[in-house]
Scaffold this active site. Structure first.
Site, PDB file in Angstrom:
ATOM      1  N   SER A 127       0.868  -1.061  -0.023  1.00 22.49           N
ATOM      2  CA  SER A 127       0.072   0.011   0.100  1.00 22.49           C
ATOM      3  C   SER A 127       0.645   1.396  -0.096  1.00 22.49           C
ATOM      4  O   SER A 127       1.951   1.219   0.621  1.00 22.49           O
ATOM      5  CB  SER A 127      -1.059   0.036   1.210  1.00 22.49           C
ATOM      6  N   GLU A 129       0.160   3.761   1.762  1.00 23.50           N
ATOM      7  CA  GLU A 129       0.177   4.047   3.065  1.00 23.50           C
ATOM      8  C   GLU A 129       1.650   3.768   3.868  1.00 23.50           C
ATOM      9  O   GLU A 129       1.834   4.240   4.726  1.00 23.50           O
ATOM     10  CB  GLU A 129      -0.934   3.680   3.940  1.00 23.50           C
ATOM     11  N   TYR A 151      -1.963   0.746  10.525  1.00 25.28           N
ATOM     12  CA  TYR A 151      -2.133   0.001   9.081  1.00 25.28           C
ATOM     13  C   TYR A 151      -0.968   0.049   8.354  1.00 25.28           C
ATOM     14  O   TYR A 151      -0.611  -0.874   7.699  1.00 25.28           O
ATOM     15  CB  TYR A 151      -3.518   0.631   8.737  1.00 25.28           C
TER      16      TYR A 151
END
Length: 327
Positions: A127, A129, A151
Site C-alpha cells: 500500500s 500508506e 495499518y
C-alpha cells in the site's frame, strides 16, 4: 485452465480481480472468513462462478488445507483489515491480520510448494500508506518507507516479509504498492465513497450535510478495475519484483468535493460540508503521489480511467442506489 486463489475476495479488489480472471479463463477460488460472512451473498451475486473456501489468515494450518483444496497456480493475497482509521482503534488486530497474515500466507504457500512440482506465483497487496511521511515526491519502489498509522506499519511488515521470502526461498513473490484506488464497490467508510454517497443523497434531498476531517490531504486516486489488471500482469512476469501502481497525479479532498458536487450540478459545496476534528487522523499523511514508470515500462500497464471519470462513475452509481432506497 489456470487456477487462482484470492484472499480478501469480498472487497472491491477481490470482486474486480475475480471478474478479470474468470474472463481470462481461470478457475477462481476465494477465501472467505466464516460461514456467516455478511458479504457472502454479495460475492455469490457478483461472481457466482467463484468457488468459495472457508479460512482465516491467522491459521497457517487452515491456509495450507485451503491451498491443497484449490491447488492454485497463482495466489493473490488481498486480505487485510484495510480501513486506516480503524487501525488506531485496534492496532493489535490490524497487525495480526494485515501484517502477520501475510507471513502466514507466505509460509502456507512455501509449505504447499514443497509438495508441488510447480512454483506458485504469489501477489502481495502492499500500500501507498507505507510511505506515510513521504521522503520524496513522487514515491517510487526505492522511496524510504515511513508509515504513519498502525495499518501502514502492518503493510510494511508484510511487504518486507514478501521480499524476504522471495530472496530466502526463491519464491515467485511480487508486491504491488498500490496507491488509492476507488470504485462504486468501495465501502462507505472510505472517504471517496463517503463523499459520493453523501453528494448523491444531498442532490436527492435525503441528506443535509457532509461531515469530513482534513480537506487538504492529497491522494493519487485511480480506478480499482484498472489496478487489478496490474496485479495480474505482475504474476505473468518471469521474475518476481515490486511495482508502484498509481496514476502519477494527485488531488486534494477539496478537488474530490469539486468534482463530486459538480457531477450533480452544484458548483458551491461549502454550504453542505462541515469539518469535524473527530475525523482528523492522529498522524496525517499529507501527500501521496506515485511514480508508475516501472509498471508502465515492464508490465505495459497504464490507467484507463481518469480522476473525473472515476468520480462521475461513483456518483452515477450512488444516485441510482439512493434513488432506489429513497430514504
Amino acid at each position: 485452465m489456470p487456477r487462482a486463489l484470492i484472499t480478501g475476495i469480498t472487497g472491491q479488489d477481490g470482486l474486480y480481480l475475480s471478474e478479470l480472471l474468470i474472463e481470462k479463463g481461470y478457475e477462481v477460488f476465494g477465501l472467505i472468513r466464516g460461514q456467516n460472512n455478511p458479504k457472502l451473498d454479495l460475492v455469490k451475486a457478483v461472481v457466482p462462478d467463484v468457488k468459495l473456501l472457508t479460512g482465516d489468515l491467522s491459521d497457517v494450518a487452515g491456509l495450507t488445507r485451503v491451498l491443497s483444496a484449490s491447488q492454485p497456480d497463482e495466489i493473490y493475497n488481498l486480505g487485510a483489515i484495510s480501513y486506516v482509521a480503524y487501525s488506531w482503534e485496534n492496532a493489535s488486530l490490524t497487525s495480526d491480520v494485515t501484517g502477520k497474515g501475510v507471513l502466514n500466507m507466505l509460509e502456507a504457500t512455501r509449505q504447499y510448494e514443497g509438495d508441488s512440482t510447480e512454483k506458485v506465483k504469489f501477489y502481495q497487496a502492499s500500500s501507498s500508506e507505507m510511505f506515510g511521511k513521504v521522503q520524496e515526491v513522487p514515491q517510487s519502489e526505492s522511496t524510504l518507507l515511513w508509515p504513519r498509522s498502525p495499518y501502514g506499519v502492518a503493510k510494511v511488515f508484510g511487504h518486507y516479509m514478501t521480499i524476504n521470502y522471495r530472496e530466502s526461498y526463491g519464491m515467485h513473490a511480487s508486491s504491488g504498492i498500490l496507491f488509492n484506488h476507488e470504485s462504486p464497490r468501495r465501502g462507505p467508510e472510505f472517504v471517496t465513497r463517503k463523499v459520493t454517497q453523501a453528494v448523491a443523497r444531498i442532490k436527492l434531498g435525503l441528506q443535509q450535510e457532509l461531515v469530513l476531517g482534513n480537506l487538504d490531504a492529497k491522494r493519487d486516486w485511480g480506478f480499482a478495475g484498472d489496478y487489478v489488471d496490474a496485479m495480474w500482469r505482475m504474476l505473468q512476469q518471469p521474475v518476481a519484483d515490486d511495482y508502484v501502481i498509481a496514476t502519477g497525479e494527485t488531488h486534494s479532498i477539496r478537488d474530490l468535493l469539486d468534482a463530486a458536487f459538480a457531477a450533480v450540478g452544484i458548483e458551491d459545496w461549502t454550504p453542505f460540508v462541515r469539518q469535524d476534528p473527530r475525523f482528523m487522523r492522529p498522524a496525517e499523511v499529507d501527500l501521496l503521489i506515485g511514480d508508475p514508470s516501472k509498471a508502465k515500462a515492464v508490465l505495459g500497464w497504464k490507467p484507463q480511467v481518469n480522476f473525473e471519470e472515476l468520480v462521475q462513475m461513483m456518483i452515477e452509481n450512488d444516485l441510482r442506489e439512493q434513488t432506489a432506497l429513497g430514504r
